[in-house]
Design a protein around this motif. Structure first.
Motif, mmCIF file in Angstrom:
data_model
loop_
_atom_site.group_PDB
_atom_site.id
_atom_site.type_symbol
_atom_site.label_atom_id
_atom_site.label_comp_id
_atom_site.label_asym_id
_atom_site.label_seq_id
_atom_site.Cartn_x
_atom_site.Cartn_y
_atom_site.Cartn_z
ATOM 1 N N GLU A 1 2.636 -3.253 4.397
ATOM 2 C CA GLU A 1 1.261 -3.752 4.296
ATOM 3 C C GLU A 1 1.112 -4.274 2.875
ATOM 4 O O GLU A 1 1.079 -3.495 1.919
ATOM 5 C CB GLU A 1 0.248 -2.638 4.536
ATOM 6 N N TYR B 1 0.825 -1.200 0.000
ATOM 7 C CA TYR B 1 0.000 0.000 0.000
ATOM 8 C C TYR B 1 0.866 1.260 0.000
ATOM 9 O O TYR B 1 0.531 2.249 -0.654
ATOM 10 C CB TYR B 1 -0.969 -0.004 1.190
ATOM 11 N N SER C 1 -6.012 -7.465 0.359
ATOM 12 C CA SER C 1 -5.040 -7.360 1.454
ATOM 13 C C SER C 1 -4.964 -8.618 2.321
ATOM 14 O O SER C 1 -4.388 -8.585 3.404
ATOM 15 C CB SER C 1 -5.393 -6.163 2.335
ATOM 16 N N MET D 1 -0.155 -5.653 -0.591
ATOM 17 C CA MET D 1 -1.301 -5.379 -1.444
ATOM 18 C C MET D 1 -1.261 -6.386 -2.589
ATOM 19 O O MET D 1 -0.313 -6.394 -3.382
ATOM 20 C CB MET D 1 -1.218 -3.949 -1.991
#
Length: 178
Positions: A57, A18, A74, A59
């Motif tokens: 994070e 992200y 996610s 993606m």
């Protein structure tokens, strides 16, 4: 409807983050799930790929050959590797029929035991036919209480319509018990 085409051996995910996406970059890499023993090993590879970020994070920007319900933008379902292994043991015709059956009955891979799902599918799946009328014809031909004369003049089209209004359903030639 079109035929579902999934080759479990080619299951792969394009993994970005992200943070990179929000900075205007779609940097990532296609990771083939068969290169990893389990979900933990896969996530370790994702972390290594994006080791330039402190707490990336992930993606999942694209994926191929992974059934619906096992992946989101996610997240990757905890039992993905078990499901893919079990589906890999089905022949191509049964895999296609199984995925159709799951989609139509709205089966959730993440909440169901894959072995129980496959067992339920095998109870519901009849076979693949060129048409619903061919299925009806096979049922009638298998009856010993009808004379050849009766079979010759039997209305297979009407019988097929009746069968698929209640006891059976089909998609892409695959026939299932209702």
């Amino acid at each position: 409807m079109s035929t579902i085409q999934i080759d479990i051996t080619q299951a792969s995910i394009y993994v970005g983050t992200y943070a990179k996406y929000n900075d205007g970059s779609i940097f990532g890499k296609w990771l083939k799930l068969s290169d990893y023993a389990d979900r933990g090993e896969f996530y370790d590879a994702c972390a290594e790929l994006h080791s330039d970020e402190e707490d990336p994070e992930f993606m999942f920007q694209d994926y191929e050959h992974i059934p619906k319900g096992l992946i989101g933008e996610s997240w990757l379902c905890e039992n993905t590797f078990e499901v893919l292994e079990a589906l890999g043991n089905l022949d191509d015709n049964d895999l296609e029929a199984f995925l159709i059956w799951c989609d139509n009955d709205h089966k959730d891979f993440s909440k169901s035991d894959i072995d129980e799902l496959i067992s339920d599918f095998k109870d519901d799946y009849v076979a693949h036919y060129d048409s619903e009328e061919d299925f009806a014809r096979e049922l009638v031909e298998g009856r010993s209480d009808l004379s050849d004369f009766a079979k010759e003049y039997f209305d297979y089209e009407a019988y097929a319509r009746d069968l698929f209004c209640g006891s059976y359903w089909s998609q892409d030639g695959h026939v299932f018990y209702n």
